[in-house]
Motif scaffolding. Sequence first.
Motif, PDB file in Angstrom:
ATOM      1  N   GLU A   1     -11.231   0.470   2.954  1.00  0.00           N
ATOM      2  CA  GLU A   1     -10.227   1.406   2.047  1.00  0.00           C
ATOM      3  C   GLU A   1      -9.371   2.174   3.215  1.00  0.00           C
ATOM      4  O   GLU A   1      -8.094   2.267   2.751  1.00  0.00           O
TER       5      GLU A   1
ATOM      6  N   TYR B   1       0.933  -1.240   0.019  1.00  0.00           N
ATOM      7  CA  TYR B   1       0.062  -0.216  -0.039  1.00  0.00           C
ATOM      8  C   TYR B   1       1.084   1.278   0.008  1.00  0.00           C
ATOM      9  O   TYR B   1       1.936   1.320   0.689  1.00  0.00           O
ATOM     10  N   ILE B   2       0.540   2.216  -0.577  1.00  0.00           N
ATOM     11  CA  ILE B   2       1.287   3.608  -0.770  1.00  0.00           C
ATOM     12  C   ILE B   2       0.629   4.816  -0.044  1.00  0.00           C
ATOM     13  O   ILE B   2       1.535   5.612   0.141  1.00  0.00           O
ATOM     14  N   LYS B   3      -0.510   4.941   0.474  1.00  0.00           N
ATOM     15  CA  LYS B   3      -1.005   5.707   1.126  1.00  0.00           C
ATOM     16  C   LYS B   3      -0.819   6.020   2.491  1.00  0.00           C
ATOM     17  O   LYS B   3      -0.244   5.039   3.207  1.00  0.00           O
ATOM     18  N   SER B   4      -0.820   7.397   2.919  1.00  0.00           N
ATOM     19  CA  SER B   4      -0.660   7.463   4.425  1.00  0.00           C
ATOM     20  C   SER B   4      -1.875   7.232   5.064  1.00  0.00           C
ATOM     21  O   SER B   4      -2.932   7.363   4.567  1.00  0.00           O
TER      22      SER B   4
ATOM     23  N   LYS C   1      -4.923   8.301   7.266  1.00  0.00           N
ATOM     24  CA  LYS C   1      -5.988   9.460   6.978  1.00  0.00           C
ATOM     25  C   LYS C   1      -6.255  10.447   7.981  1.00  0.00           C
ATOM     26  O   LYS C   1      -6.479   9.869   8.996  1.00  0.00           O
TER      27      LYS C   1
ATOM     28  N   ARG D   1      -5.790   0.392   3.996  1.00  0.00           N
ATOM     29  CA  ARG D   1      -4.934   0.243   2.942  1.00  0.00           C
ATOM     30  C   ARG D   1      -3.884   1.468   3.136  1.00  0.00           C
ATOM     31  O   ARG D   1      -3.824   2.116   2.174  1.00  0.00           O
ATOM     32  N   VAL D   2      -3.219   1.117   4.221  1.00  0.00           N
ATOM     33  CA  VAL D   2      -2.066   2.443   4.258  1.00  0.00           C
ATOM     34  C   VAL D   2      -0.734   1.724   4.443  1.00  0.00           C
ATOM     35  O   VAL D   2      -0.538   0.741   4.703  1.00  0.00           O
ATOM     36  N   ASN D   3       0.341   2.480   4.137  1.00  0.00           N
ATOM     37  CA  ASN D   3       1.869   2.214   4.453  1.00  0.00           C
ATOM     38  C   ASN D   3       2.176   2.450   5.473  1.00  0.00           C
ATOM     39  O   ASN D   3       2.989   3.326   5.963  1.00  0.00           O
TER      40      ASN D   3
END
Length: 241
Positions: free
Chosen positions: A140, A18-21, A23, A143-145
């Motif tokens: 969703e 996963y690429i997102k930080s 939230k 789904r974080v890095n």
Amino acid sequence: KCFGEKRSSLPTDVNILYIKSAKVFDTTNIKVYTYYGKNKNIKFPDKLTSELAEEIGMHVGDGFLSNKRYEYRLKGNKNEREYYDKFIRPLFKRIYNIDIDLKEYETTYGFELYSKSLWTFKNKVLGIPAGRKNDMVLPEIIRVNNKEILTAFIRGVFDTDGSVSFIKKYKTLGNYYPVISLSLKSKRLILEIKKILSMFCLEPRSSFDGDYYRIDLNGYQRLEAYSKLVGWHNPKHLRKV
């Protein structure tokens, strides 16, 4: 024979895909509704933390968000009373400032909470669908890095809906071989959880078992790796390990 599989070793390089930080939330539009004066001081986190991720994992495991009224339930087996009393109750106090009323039901132990505010936060902000979880997907927001958030989510799921068992593999030995398992009705959710476990080099195995899809982490190495990386907060699992 017991330690034979230790001749091979698990990979150790964590590779989060996963690429997102994590939230940050906007909860300013959530009105605090009260139910007969209860939970009037409810609060909502403004960002995704490991504690919130673990609570989302619990929801995936044993939680239920009604699609007919503003109700949330979290119930487990009666032998999990200590987990609910000593961990889940203070966790909900820290996250939401809610004093949950735990009670024993016919076959379960936990709580039912009527709160339009909490229902709205879970459904609209966290993106958790209401109704049956047969086709539930990984939220969703998870789904974080972020290693701490992902492991906390996994811990919440396995603490509530997972199991730890020791089975027999050789006729001359007792039940010594460790198996960490998780069974869910949603194939898509099981495959996503398997993907996260694979990112942490735990090499899970998936299978279809009746009406449920299942993940297994077999053997001493996976037990050791899972214990160090994820661990448990549920005393039932800790005592067995």
